[in-house]
Design a protein around this motif. Sequence first.
Motif, PDB file in Angstrom:
ATOM      1  N   SER A  98      48.952  40.046  41.373  1.00 52.49           N
ATOM      2  CA  SER A  98      49.774  39.950  42.643  1.00 52.49           C
ATOM      3  C   SER A  98      51.150  40.465  42.421  1.00 52.49           C
ATOM      4  CB  SER A  98      49.927  38.427  42.600  1.00 52.49           C
ATOM      5  OG  SER A  98      50.868  37.925  41.684  1.00 52.49           O
ATOM      6  N   CYS A  99      51.876  40.158  43.715  1.00 54.11           N
ATOM      7  CA  CYS A  99      53.282  40.812  43.615  1.00 54.11           C
ATOM      8  C   CYS A  99      54.382  39.853  42.988  1.00 54.11           C
ATOM      9  CB  CYS A  99      53.654  40.843  45.185  1.00 54.11           C
ATOM     10  SG  CYS A  99      52.730  42.456  45.943  1.00 54.11           S
ATOM     11  N   GLY A 100      53.694  38.769  42.605  1.00 55.92           N
ATOM     12  CA  GLY A 100      54.619  37.712  41.672  1.00 55.92           C
ATOM     13  C   GLY A 100      54.990  36.961  42.713  1.00 55.92           C
ATOM     14  N   HIS A 138      36.450  45.291  51.357  1.00 56.16           N
ATOM     15  CA  HIS A 138      35.298  46.197  50.583  1.00 56.16           C
ATOM     16  C   HIS A 138      36.245  47.472  50.070  1.00 56.16           C
ATOM     17  CE1 HIS A 138      31.935  44.475  52.354  1.00 56.16           C
ATOM     18  NE2 HIS A 138      32.628  44.154  53.536  1.00 56.16           N
ATOM     19  N   GLY A 139      37.624  47.516  50.237  1.00 55.50           N
ATOM     20  CA  GLY A 139      38.234  48.707  49.669  1.00 55.50           C
ATOM     21  C   GLY A 139      39.747  48.448  49.745  1.00 55.50           C
ATOM     22  N   SER A 140      40.558  49.133  49.073  1.00 51.54           N
ATOM     23  CA  SER A 140      41.921  49.159  49.169  1.00 51.54           C
ATOM     24  C   SER A 140      42.347  47.731  48.709  1.00 51.54           C
ATOM     25  CB  SER A 140      42.607  49.618  50.441  1.00 51.54           C
ATOM     26  OG  SER A 140      42.259  50.817  50.700  1.00 51.54           O
ATOM     27  N   ILE A 141      41.926  47.022  47.898  1.00 51.77           N
ATOM     28  CA  ILE A 141      42.262  45.609  47.703  1.00 51.77           C
ATOM     29  C   ILE A 141      43.927  45.282  47.213  1.00 51.77           C
ATOM     30  CG2 ILE A 141      41.749  43.778  45.859  1.00 51.77           C
ATOM     31  CD1 ILE A 141      39.603  44.325  47.748  1.00 51.77           C
ATOM     32  N   GLU A 142      44.433  46.545  46.674  1.00 50.97           N
ATOM     33  CA  GLU A 142      45.490  46.321  45.963  1.00 50.97           C
ATOM     34  C   GLU A 142      46.771  46.074  47.311  1.00 50.97           C
ATOM     35  OE1 GLU A 142      43.141  48.195  43.250  1.00 50.97           O
ATOM     36  OE2 GLU A 142      43.509  48.892  45.348  1.00 50.97           O
ATOM     37  N   LEU A 143      46.248  46.540  48.304  1.00 49.54           N
ATOM     38  CA  LEU A 143      47.113  46.706  49.599  1.00 49.54           C
ATOM     39  C   LEU A 143      47.289  45.028  49.920  1.00 49.54           C
ATOM     40  CD1 LEU A 143      48.894  48.304  51.609  1.00 49.54           C
ATOM     41  CD2 LEU A 143      46.551  48.379  52.860  1.00 49.54           C
ATOM     42  N   ALA A 144      46.278  44.464  49.758  1.00 52.15           N
ATOM     43  CA  ALA A 144      46.286  43.109  50.733  1.00 52.15           C
ATOM     44  C   ALA A 144      47.512  42.160  50.244  1.00 52.15           C
ATOM     45  CB  ALA A 144      44.828  42.447  50.067  1.00 52.15           C
ATOM     46  N   ASP A 151      47.635  36.320  48.823  1.00 48.82           N
ATOM     47  CA  ASP A 151      48.539  35.949  47.957  1.00 48.82           C
ATOM     48  C   ASP A 151      48.258  36.758  46.446  1.00 48.82           C
ATOM     49  OD1 ASP A 151      50.110  33.827  49.322  1.00 48.82           O
ATOM     50  OD2 ASP A 151      48.122  32.935  49.133  1.00 48.82           O
ATOM     51  N   VAL A 152      46.880  36.837  46.234  1.00 47.66           N
ATOM     52  CA  VAL A 152      46.497  37.441  45.009  1.00 47.66           C
ATOM     53  C   VAL A 152      45.170  38.371  45.358  1.00 47.66           C
ATOM     54  CG1 VAL A 152      47.471  35.559  43.733  1.00 47.66           C
ATOM     55  CG2 VAL A 152      45.100  35.483  44.195  1.00 47.66           C
ATOM     56  N   GLY A 167      52.781  48.314  42.818  1.00 49.39           N
ATOM     57  CA  GLY A 167      53.884  47.093  42.873  1.00 49.39           C
ATOM     58  C   GLY A 167      53.157  46.010  42.313  1.00 49.39           C
ATOM     59  N   LEU A 168      51.993  46.034  41.806  1.00 51.94           N
ATOM     60  CA  LEU A 168      51.603  44.516  41.385  1.00 51.94           C
ATOM     61  C   LEU A 168      51.572  44.392  40.010  1.00 51.94           C
ATOM     62  CD1 LEU A 168      48.267  44.586  43.460  1.00 51.94           C
ATOM     63  CD2 LEU A 168      50.488  43.816  44.302  1.00 51.94           C
TER      64      LEU A 168
END
Length: 211
Positions: A98-100, A138-144, A151-152, A167-168
């Motif tokens: 997460s971004c914290g 299905h892709g770019s999970i880190e962007l969410a 949230d995570v 930045g996660l």
Amino acid sequence: MLTIALPKGRLARHAAKLFAACGVQTADILEDSRRLVFTDPATDIRFLLVKPGDVPVYVHRGTADMGVAGKDTLLEAGLPLYEMLDLRCGRCRMCVASCGSESGRPAGQALRVATKYPRIAGMYYGDREEDIEIIKLHGSIELAPVVGLSDVIVDIVESGSTIRENGLQITAEVMDISARLVVNRVSLKAKRGQITPLIEKLREAVRTQEC
């Protein structure tokens, strides 16, 4: 004939080397081609190259007697297969990142979890009795979480560089993952004479080879 489903890509090459150590002809699999079926007449073994997520289906349906798939793929499929051996390759981790800021969500709001693995995420948070909303991507999970969609995330992590570069932070490890050898339940009984010795040879190959 014994039919074995292998996942296309790097894992197929790892598995091919292990089977080669067992005396099975797999040189053709290591070549750059578009072939999907490979047969070794000497050992009466046929290999099918399929998409990683399809391996459990081929084995469950009996089209393949055995298969190689990541533990994540097997758990997500949730099919009744016999998991016979950890091949100790394709190692990575399933993690929560997460971004914290997930602790700052409004009271009573479900934790929003973006993932390619809804079944695994559901199992993980279900064990913790936490209220979640799963967002299947299905892709770019880190962007969410970066753009506020979740949230995570729950995703596979190898080196962790993609997580850090976006930045996660990893906040929990769900499980260790590696490639597993699975067998169709009916095939294990019907072809035991061919399957059992091969598994023992693979077990020895795993002990002696760095995959």
